[in-house]
Design a protein around this motif. Structure first.
Motif, PDB file in Angstrom:
ATOM      1  N   PHE A 162       0.813  -1.217   0.000  1.00 18.71           N
ATOM      2  CA  PHE A 162       0.000   0.000   0.000  1.00 18.71           C
ATOM      3  C   PHE A 162       0.849   1.271   0.000  1.00 18.71           C
ATOM      4  N   GLN A 163       2.166   1.119  -0.002  1.00 18.76           N
ATOM      5  CA  GLN A 163       3.021   2.289  -0.167  1.00 18.76           C
ATOM      6  C   GLN A 163       2.971   2.738  -1.625  1.00 18.76           C
ATOM      7  N   PRO A 164       2.955   4.053  -1.884  1.00 16.55           N
ATOM      8  CA  PRO A 164       2.857   4.547  -3.263  1.00 16.55           C
ATOM      9  C   PRO A 164       3.892   3.954  -4.211  1.00 16.55           C
ATOM     10  N   LYS A 165       5.123   3.710  -3.718  1.00 16.32           N
ATOM     11  CA  LYS A 165       6.179   3.194  -4.601  1.00 16.32           C
ATOM     12  C   LYS A 165       5.882   1.784  -5.088  1.00 16.32           C
ATOM     13  N   ASN A 166       5.019   1.052  -4.381  1.00 18.59           N
ATOM     14  CA  ASN A 166       4.696  -0.320  -4.762  1.00 18.59           C
ATOM     15  C   ASN A 166       3.306  -0.450  -5.376  1.00 18.59           C
ATOM     16  N   ASP A 167       2.725   0.677  -5.757  1.00 19.09           N
ATOM     17  CA  ASP A 167       1.370   0.646  -6.312  1.00 19.09           C
ATOM     18  C   ASP A 167       1.300  -0.200  -7.581  1.00 19.09           C
ATOM     19  N   HIS A 168       2.382  -0.201  -8.363  1.00 20.76           N
ATOM     20  CA  HIS A 168       2.394  -0.993  -9.594  1.00 20.76           C
ATOM     21  C   HIS A 168       2.329  -2.487  -9.288  1.00 20.76           C
ATOM     22  N   LEU A 169       2.931  -2.903  -8.171  1.00 17.65           N
ATOM     23  CA  LEU A 169       2.866  -4.314  -7.782  1.00 17.65           C
ATOM     24  C   LEU A 169       1.484  -4.675  -7.256  1.00 17.65           C
ATOM     25  N   LEU A 170       0.887  -3.773  -6.494  1.00 17.89           N
ATOM     26  CA  LEU A 170      -0.470  -3.994  -5.991  1.00 17.89           C
ATOM     27  C   LEU A 170      -1.440  -4.191  -7.149  1.00 17.89           C
ATOM     28  N   PHE A 171      -1.248  -3.402  -8.198  1.00 15.59           N
ATOM     29  CA  PHE A 171      -2.128  -3.514  -9.374  1.00 15.59           C
ATOM     30  C   PHE A 171      -1.823  -4.778 -10.178  1.00 15.59           C
ATOM     31  N   ALA A 172      -0.527  -5.080 -10.352  1.00 11.82           N
ATOM     32  CA  ALA A 172      -0.140  -6.228 -11.167  1.00 11.82           C
ATOM     33  C   ALA A 172      -0.601  -7.548 -10.562  1.00 11.82           C
ATOM     34  N   TYR A 173      -0.556  -7.674  -9.223  1.00 11.75           N
ATOM     35  CA  TYR A 173      -0.864  -8.943  -8.581  1.00 11.75           C
ATOM     36  C   TYR A 173      -2.301  -9.046  -8.064  1.00 11.75           C
ATOM     37  N   PHE A 174      -2.924  -7.893  -7.780  1.00 14.40           N
ATOM     38  CA  PHE A 174      -4.261  -7.952  -7.193  1.00 14.40           C
ATOM     39  C   PHE A 174      -5.293  -7.103  -7.930  1.00 14.40           C
ATOM     40  N   GLY A 175      -4.877  -6.391  -8.971  1.00 13.68           N
ATOM     41  CA  GLY A 175      -5.821  -5.588  -9.745  1.00 13.68           C
ATOM     42  C   GLY A 175      -6.332  -4.365  -9.007  1.00 13.68           C
ATOM     43  N   ILE A 176      -5.598  -3.933  -7.968  1.00 15.10           N
ATOM     44  CA  ILE A 176      -5.996  -2.768  -7.177  1.00 15.10           C
ATOM     45  C   ILE A 176      -4.918  -1.700  -7.324  1.00 15.10           C
ATOM     46  N   SER A 177      -5.346  -0.473  -7.536  1.00  7.54           N
ATOM     47  CA  SER A 177      -4.392   0.630  -7.615  1.00  7.54           C
ATOM     48  C   SER A 177      -4.905   1.804  -6.809  1.00  7.54           C
ATOM     49  N   ILE A 178      -4.180   2.145  -5.743  1.00  9.03           N
ATOM     50  CA  ILE A 178      -4.557   3.286  -4.919  1.00  9.03           C
ATOM     51  C   ILE A 178      -4.406   4.574  -5.716  1.00  9.03           C
TER      52      ILE A 178
END
Length: 393
Positions: free
Chosen positions: A154-170
């Motif tokens: 959930f840190q902004p720098k890892n937003d691309h990973l959150l989206f790539a693995y879980f389809g969620i982007s803050i």
């Protein structure tokens, strides 16, 4: 009543394919330290876990002698081992088993250890991990469970990973909220500008309550011929309401009003089947309704003033629901034998519930300009169609 909040559900790490979970962990540690190299050795394994070996750049130098007996300074790196387990739960005993399975030859020269799992760890499990690492002389050790992984994702720098693995982007969600907010504010400014402009040019006249506005479903292609719509009276796709003012996120309208009765004990009732006009010039109001209202009003006027009241029904339309506003309505439109409405038209979807008031509907009982709290337990059966001509005592 408590206000419901919208949150993101817990991330299901355990649902990731094993190698995808391994990839996620490896990508999360890329910027954890300054690495000289990271080796994903576990991808050749056959179980759910894997080892990543990493060498951290420290900037420290040590002396060594080469083949020509010359002394050279070489940079010392710190050795790390990252072990990953994609499991829903790990007990203290199970964790200790995993740790003891580590190659003793590898751990003897390790600087640090990161153990990662797709579950939450108990305090006892964390204490077991800490005690094992200290006993094996590790300088640094970290136990990452589900909570730690979520914090990192959930840190902004890892937003691309959150989206790539879980389809969620803050970040995408923030941009979406920003875009939506801009749209709402633009609609709000447009609506206020056009309504204020119209009201300034057309002083309120020939109005019972507020200023009549036509609310119109954009899918109502039968407009203005209500006879082409089955059960138009019950399920209208356009209706005249009285604009009652702006509220923080939308427009307030008087939908309808009813003659009401209230006595000294606070008992009350209203003529539920009869709706008073909110606009004298409503071209879609049937003669039957007009006659019934006149009959009810005649009965209402026989009541003592202290027992007369009005039940008003208000509805709220959020700015976000307003699709467009036609400031001029049917002005200068001449169609033979067709009803028209020259005040502004507001386009808003009526939806499956045949109502545009998604912001809510509420009632107010008003007596001589004072609002009375509606106590449903004190409602009585006062208005009856068979007794319009004689008030009850």
């Amino acid at each position: 009543m408590a206000i419901a909040t919208k949150t993101i559900n817990p991330l299901h790490f355990e649902d990731l394919e094993p190698h995808r979970f391994e990839d996620l962990v490896r990508q999360l540690i890329y910027d954890y330290r300054e690495w000289r190299s990271l080796e994903a050795t576990g991808r050749q394994g056959s179980d759910d876990g894997f080892d990543v070996r990493g060498w951290e750049i420290t900037g420290n130098y040590a002396s060594s002698i080469d083949d020509e007996n010359e002394i050279k300074e070489i940079e010392e790196d710190r050795g790390w081992l990252i072990q990953c387990k994609r499991e829903k739960s790990i007990s203290p005993k199970k964790l200790e088993t995993y740790l003891n399975e580590l190659n003793k030859g590898d751990t003897s020269e390790l600087y640090g250890l990161i153990f990662v799992a797709a579950c939450d760890f108990s305090k006892k499990t964390r204490d077991t991990f800490r005690a094992w690492c200290i006993s094996h002389n590790l300088a640094e050790f970290h136990l990452w469970g589900k909570a730690e992984l979520e914090d990192m994702l959930f840190q902004p720098k890892n937003d691309h990973l959150l989206f790539a693995y879980f389809g969620i982007s803050i970040q995408i969600k923030k941009r979406s909220i920003k875009t939506k907010l801009r749209s709402i504010l633009a609609t709000k400014n447009q609506v206020i500008h056009k309504l204020d402009n119209h009201l300034e040019k057309h002083p309120i006249a020939n109005i019972d309550f507020g200023y009549p506005i036509l609310l119109r479903d954009p899918e109502a292609h039968e407009y203005p011929y209500s006879d082409k719509i089955k059960d138009f009276d019950k399920h209208p796709t356009w209706l005249i309401c009285s604009f009652n003012g702006y509220y923080h996120s939308g427009l307030k309208f008087l939908i309808k009003s009813h003659d009401a009765y209230i006595n000294e004990e606070g008992q009350w009732d209203y003529a539920e089947s009869v709706i008073n006009k909110v606009c004298r010039d409503d071209p879609w109001r049937s003669q039957e309704k007009i006659d019934l209202q006149e009959k009810t009003n005649s009965f209402y006027r026989t009541l003592p003033h202290q027992h007369r009241a009005i039940l008003n029904v208000f509805g709220l339309i959020p700015y976000d629901d307003i699709l467009a506003i036609d400031e001029y309505g049917d002005k200068d439109i001449k169609i033979p034998n067709a009803p028209c409405f020259e005040n502004p038209h507001i386009y808003v979807s009526f939806g499956q519930k045949h109502s545009p008031f998604t912001g809510g509907v509420f009632q107010e009982l008003n007596q001589q300009g004072k609002n009375i709290n509606l106590d449903e337990t004190k409602r009585i059966s006062f208005f009856k169609e068979q007794s319009w001509n004689s008030p009850q005592s």
